[in-house]
Design an enzyme around this catalytic site. Sequence first.
Site, mmCIF file in Angstrom:
data_model
loop_
_atom_site.group_PDB
_atom_site.id
_atom_site.type_symbol
_atom_site.label_atom_id
_atom_site.label_comp_id
_atom_site.label_asym_id
_atom_site.label_seq_id
_atom_site.Cartn_x
_atom_site.Cartn_y
_atom_site.Cartn_z
ATOM 1 N N TYR A 138 -23.752 3.597 70.714
ATOM 2 C CA TYR A 138 -22.285 3.542 70.691
ATOM 3 C C TYR A 138 -21.732 4.930 70.461
ATOM 4 C CZ TYR A 138 -19.433 -0.455 71.498
ATOM 5 O OH TYR A 138 -18.704 -1.405 72.146
ATOM 6 N N GLU A 145 -17.896 5.969 70.791
ATOM 7 C CA GLU A 145 -16.457 6.068 71.065
ATOM 8 C C GLU A 145 -15.955 7.478 70.769
ATOM 9 O OE1 GLU A 145 -14.505 2.995 68.848
ATOM 10 O OE2 GLU A 145 -15.045 1.445 70.294
ATOM 11 N N ASP A 152 -7.758 8.574 95.647
ATOM 12 C CA ASP A 152 -8.847 7.657 95.277
ATOM 13 C C ASP A 152 -9.912 7.788 96.370
ATOM 14 O OD1 ASP A 152 -10.577 5.542 94.965
ATOM 15 O OD2 ASP A 152 -9.020 4.050 94.571
ATOM 16 N N THR A 158 -15.298 6.162 92.439
ATOM 17 C CA THR A 158 -16.432 5.401 91.936
ATOM 18 C C THR A 158 -17.669 6.261 92.199
ATOM 19 O OG1 THR A 158 -16.660 4.295 94.070
ATOM 20 C CG2 THR A 158 -15.424 3.126 92.361
ATOM 21 N N LYS A 176 -20.843 4.423 95.621
ATOM 22 C CA LYS A 176 -20.706 4.177 97.063
ATOM 23 C C LYS A 176 -21.401 5.319 97.815
ATOM 24 C CE LYS A 176 -16.768 1.304 95.993
ATOM 25 N NZ LYS A 176 -15.320 1.079 96.044
ATOM 26 N N ARG A 182 -23.352 2.233 89.173
ATOM 27 C CA ARG A 182 -22.001 1.672 89.205
ATOM 28 C C ARG A 182 -21.188 2.284 88.077
ATOM 29 N NH1 ARG A 182 -22.425 -2.107 92.921
ATOM 30 N NH2 ARG A 182 -20.195 -2.406 92.767
HETATM 31 C C1 LIG Z 1 -14.425 0.380 95.344
HETATM 32 C C2 LIG Z 1 -13.055 0.905 95.177
HETATM 33 C C3 LIG Z 1 -12.368 0.800 93.958
HETATM 34 C C4 LIG Z 1 -12.823 -0.056 92.817
HETATM 35 O O1 LIG Z 1 -14.029 0.146 92.309
HETATM 36 P P1 LIG Z 1 -14.741 -0.987 91.404
HETATM 37 O O2 LIG Z 1 -15.834 -0.197 90.809
HETATM 38 O O3 LIG Z 1 -15.177 -2.056 92.342
HETATM 39 O O4 LIG Z 1 -13.747 -1.472 90.403
HETATM 40 C C5 LIG Z 1 -11.122 1.411 93.860
HETATM 41 N N1 LIG Z 1 -10.592 2.076 94.893
HETATM 42 C C6 LIG Z 1 -11.217 2.177 96.084
HETATM 43 C C7 LIG Z 1 -10.563 2.926 97.196
HETATM 44 C C8 LIG Z 1 -12.457 1.584 96.266
HETATM 45 O O5 LIG Z 1 -13.052 1.679 97.450
#
Ligand SMILES: *Cc1c(COP(=O)(O)O)cnc(C)c1O
Length: 414
Positions: A51, A53, A197, A223, A226, A232
């Site tokens: 932990y 924080e 994003d 993220t 991907k 993750r």
């Molecule tokens: C995958 C994705 C997210 C969210 O990610 P999670 O880890 O699934 O919550 C947000 N924005 C975009 C553009 C994404 O492709």
Amino acid sequence: MDELQRTDPEVYRLIKQEESYQIESVRLIPSENYVSKAVLEATGSVLANKYSEGYAGRRYYEGQRYIDQIETLVADRAKSLFGAEHANVQPYSGSPANLAVYFALLKPGEGLMGLALPHGGHLSHGWSVSISSNFWRPIHYTVGRESHLIDYEAVRQLARAERPKMIVTGATAYPRQFDFKLFSEIAREVGAYLLADISHIAGLIVAGVHPDPVPYADVVMTTTHKTLRGPRGAMILCRKELAAQIDKAVFPGLQGGPHNHTTAAIGVALKEAATPEFKEYGRQVVNNAKALADELLARGFQLVSGGTDNHLIVVDLTNKAVIGKKAAQALDRAGIVCNHNTIPYDPRKPFSPSGIRLGTPAVTSRGMKEHEMRQIGAWLDTVITHVNDETVIGRVAGEVREFSRQFPAPGLVA
Ligand SMILES: *Cc1c(COP(=O)(O)O)cnc(C)c1O
């Protein structure tokens, strides 16, 4: 996983079955990938026991001598890989990371402008079923009816009329590149923050095959699981002036303790992403998507925007008289995994839309190239043409299994 096998044979068996499935199928979900063995090892490490924080040097717990070093190392790698002034590597995943950005920079009720979900945007960009539409006023831009491209002049007009406090670029099903410079000009004109994003395209940006938003956006969120090919999780990158607000919104605003095992694994992925091999990977992801798109076009498929510049393709199946869900389910029976997807201005409902979405990050991680994309395109055509013929689907399933075994997946043993 000997100990897991002894302790919990039930969970063990299901994990092993999923492993075989990942080895024996062609995975075309554009948000999925295969992480390396090193990333898996960090994810499964003793860091899960801790932990912590707070932030390095400012924790609410003792015992942080190694955790502080890990988090600092990983944040430094993120900053250097993306050329960012500040990095927060604690967000649990992409959706909470976006929420943290809004919480940091917007007051309740202020305008949040993003690409509409049916046009390729993400739920967390203010779509009606997402919490992001409850606290902030959602505004949505769209793609052109014919071009399927973002119409930047329409975005500008909408921003002038609605005066959002934040404009979000980024998508889950947009097969083309973003003009971040133009977005930043529009945001500046109306006094909005720009959030890029880059969840889907982070790996392509690192590889230099997609324009880089860092010089233009106030905040960049991605993220890590991907195209970036990590565990993750998520990261928020921003300019120094916004660092304190962003950090405070992540913790204590939205989260408790960070997932240190994930943080370490993100660090491993960032190290891998800084290599020349990763640049080559990113280039191949795009080349493979183009090759798959060309094969589908040659076979009479209609593609949203007519093709792709990135890692994904959205296929409009209307002219094939097969609905997206039915196609995706038949393909899964054949060992080709993808998802049904809305097309822009889809006349059908979101749970049963007209299209499917395909992506090349995972198959490229297995070393597949243009030649294999043509083969996959042929199987897609066969299954969709014979969507009700289980004999044909069964034959393709056998071929796909045989084919997939020849391409070892990183992190997995065949
Ligand atoms: C995958 C994705 C997210 C969210 O990610 P999670 O880890 O699934 O919550 C947000 N924005 C975009 C553009 C994404 O492709």
